[in-house]
Scaffold this active site. Structure first.
Site, short mmCIF file in Angstrom:
data_model
loop_
_atom_site.label_atom_id
_atom_site.label_comp_id
_atom_site.label_asym_id
_atom_site.label_seq_id
_atom_site.Cartn_x
_atom_site.Cartn_y
_atom_site.Cartn_z
N ASN A 12 0.87 -1.18 0.00
CA ASN A 12 0.00 0.00 0.00
C ASN A 12 0.90 1.23 0.00
O ASN A 12 1.52 1.54 1.01
CB ASN A 12 -0.89 -0.04 1.26
CG ASN A 12 -1.74 1.21 1.40
OD1 ASN A 12 -1.79 2.05 0.51
ND2 ASN A 12 -2.39 1.34 2.55
N TRP A 13 0.96 1.90 -1.13
CA TRP A 13 1.86 3.05 -1.25
C TRP A 13 1.31 4.30 -0.57
O TRP A 13 1.98 5.31 -0.48
CB TRP A 13 2.14 3.35 -2.72
CG TRP A 13 2.85 2.26 -3.46
CD1 TRP A 13 3.33 1.07 -2.96
CD2 TRP A 13 3.20 2.26 -4.86
NE1 TRP A 13 3.94 0.34 -3.95
CE2 TRP A 13 3.88 1.04 -5.13
CE3 TRP A 13 3.01 3.16 -5.90
CZ2 TRP A 13 4.35 0.72 -6.41
CZ3 TRP A 13 3.48 2.84 -7.17
CH2 TRP A 13 4.15 1.63 -7.42
N LYS A 14 0.05 4.27 -0.17
CA LYS A 14 -0.60 5.43 0.45
C LYS A 14 -0.43 6.65 -0.47
O LYS A 14 -0.48 6.50 -1.69
CB LYS A 14 -0.07 5.65 1.87
CG LYS A 14 -0.17 4.34 2.69
CD LYS A 14 0.08 4.50 4.14
CE LYS A 14 -0.07 3.13 4.83
NZ LYS A 14 0.10 3.21 6.28
N HIS A 98 -9.30 0.79 5.20
CA HIS A 98 -8.01 1.00 5.87
C HIS A 98 -8.23 1.89 7.09
O HIS A 98 -9.05 2.81 7.06
CB HIS A 98 -7.03 1.64 4.88
CG HIS A 98 -5.63 1.65 5.42
ND1 HIS A 98 -5.20 2.58 6.34
CD2 HIS A 98 -4.59 0.82 5.20
CE1 HIS A 98 -3.93 2.32 6.65
NE2 HIS A 98 -3.54 1.25 5.98
N GLU A 100 -6.64 4.31 8.22
CA GLU A 100 -6.48 5.74 7.98
C GLU A 100 -7.76 6.33 7.39
O GLU A 100 -8.12 7.46 7.69
CB GLU A 100 -5.27 5.98 7.05
CG GLU A 100 -3.96 5.75 7.80
CD GLU A 100 -2.80 5.30 6.95
OE1 GLU A 100 -2.86 5.44 5.71
OE2 GLU A 100 -1.81 4.81 7.53
N GLU A 169 -4.66 -5.21 10.51
CA GLU A 169 -3.65 -4.16 10.69
C GLU A 169 -3.90 -3.46 12.03
O GLU A 169 -4.73 -2.53 12.09
CB GLU A 169 -3.74 -3.13 9.57
CG GLU A 169 -3.47 -3.71 8.19
CD GLU A 169 -2.98 -2.63 7.22
OE1 GLU A 169 -1.98 -2.89 6.55
OE2 GLU A 169 -3.58 -1.54 7.16
N GLY A 175 3.07 2.19 10.69
CA GLY A 175 4.00 3.31 10.54
C GLY A 175 4.77 3.65 11.80
O GLY A 175 5.38 4.71 11.89
N SER A 214 4.03 -2.23 10.13
CA SER A 214 5.49 -2.29 10.27
C SER A 214 6.06 -3.64 9.85
O SER A 214 7.06 -4.09 10.42
CB SER A 214 5.91 -1.91 11.70
OG SER A 214 5.52 -0.59 11.99
N GLY A 235 3.20 -1.11 4.16
CA GLY A 235 3.20 0.32 3.86
C GLY A 235 4.62 0.80 3.57
O GLY A 235 5.10 0.72 2.45
N GLY A 236 5.29 1.28 4.60
CA GLY A 236 6.62 1.89 4.44
C GLY A 236 7.59 1.04 3.64
O GLY A 236 8.27 1.53 2.73
P1 13P Z 1 3.41 0.28 7.55
O1 13P Z 1 3.94 -0.98 6.91
O2 13P Z 1 4.13 1.52 7.10
O3 13P Z 1 3.32 0.17 9.03
O4 13P Z 1 1.90 0.48 7.00
C1 13P Z 1 1.03 -0.60 7.07
C2 13P Z 1 -0.21 -0.24 6.35
O5 13P Z 1 -0.96 0.62 6.77
C3 13P Z 1 -0.50 -0.94 5.09
O6 13P Z 1 -1.80 -0.73 4.67
#
Ligand code: 13P
Length: 255
Positions: A12-14, A98, A100, A169, A175, A214, A235-236
């Site tokens: 997920n590149w956000k 998600h 967020e 998640e 993050g 993470s 994510g990251g």
């Molecule tokens: P991180 O891997 O940066 O913690 O993000 C996870 C995420 O929200 C994937 O959707």
């Protein structure tokens, strides 16, 4: 992981890599992961990069997801993107619910269920996210919260067992560099699978339950070895082809 289910490694590149850098990242991912034939691979760029990333990935093993969608197909919804637009752009998958979006953009159990239903109906594969906050975990409410979120859409994904994936998640792990430990993740994943089994054994056996929060090359081995963890939503670490492909390599080596 379990040999009955192919691992799914998704990124997920956000709100990152919307243009040329997204095309570059997607191409690097496809090249680095070309030989990982035992796993499925998905990347989720921002909307503006969907069309060029789909083009760059043509003929590779990597499929494309959107990060959200509106449940209606067209109309006066300024700023929104519809399911048929995603299909036309070449998306096969869509991330829904998600944390967020739940925390900042008004997604609720009800809207996530509505979007999941539409995605299933039009032929997009949903990756539906669930997870507790730190406060909910600390007051011992993790399983209740995740079960409530799951109950909103579980019977909807039962229409086509294995079509959708569920991503666990934990919000406190996103993050933060603080991942859930393998026992913590397995406990929740096992509960999710047990709840799916209440609906149908086939649904429980075929649904891939991904871990996100993470997830990185450092902790992927321990997490992906949990029997009910079938892959990751990253994510990251998905923003660097090297890190993302390393997680894929670990999944490939376990499967
Ligand atoms: P991180 O891997 O940066 O913690 O993000 C996870 C995420 O929200 C994937 O959707």
């Amino acid at each position: 992981m379990n040999a009955a289910r192919r691992a799914l490694i998704s990124g997920n590149w956000k709100m990152n890599n919307g243009g040329a850098s997204g095309v570059q990242l997607a191409s690097d991912v496809a090249r680095a992961m070309a030989s990982f034939s035992s796993i499925d691979i998905v990347v989720a760029p921002p909307f503006t990069a969907l069309v060029p990333v789909v083009a760059a990935l043509k003929g590779t093993r990597v499929e494309v997801a959107a990060q959200n969608m509106h449940p209606k197909d067209k109309g006066a919804f300024t700023g929104e993107i519809s399911p048929s637009m995603l299909l036309e752009a070449g998306c096969k998958w869509v991330i829904l619910g998600h944390s967020e979006r739940r925390a900042m953009f008004g997604d609720t159990d009800a809207t996530v269920a509505e979007k999941t239903k539409v995605a299933m109906d039009v032929g997009l594969r949903p990756i539906v996210c669930v997870g507790e906050t730190l406060e909910e975990r600390e007051r011992g409410d993790t399983l209740n919260i995740v079960k409530r979120q799951l109950n909103a859409f579980a019977s909807i994904i039962a229409d086509k067992p294995g079509w959708a994936a569920v991503a666990y998640e934990p919000v406190w792990a996103i993050g933060t560099g603080k991942n859930a430990g393998p026992e913590e993740a397995q406990e929740v994943h096992a509960m999710i699978r047990a709840r799916l089994a209440d609906i149908s054994a086939d649904l429980a056996a075929k649904t891939r339950i991904l871990y996100g929060g993470s997830l990185s090359p450092k902790n992927a081995d321990a997490l992906l070895r949990c029997p009910d963890v079938d892959g990751g939503l990253i994510g990251g670490a998905a923003l660097k082809a090297e890190d993302f492909s390393k997680v894929g390599e670990i999944a490939q080596s376990i499967s």
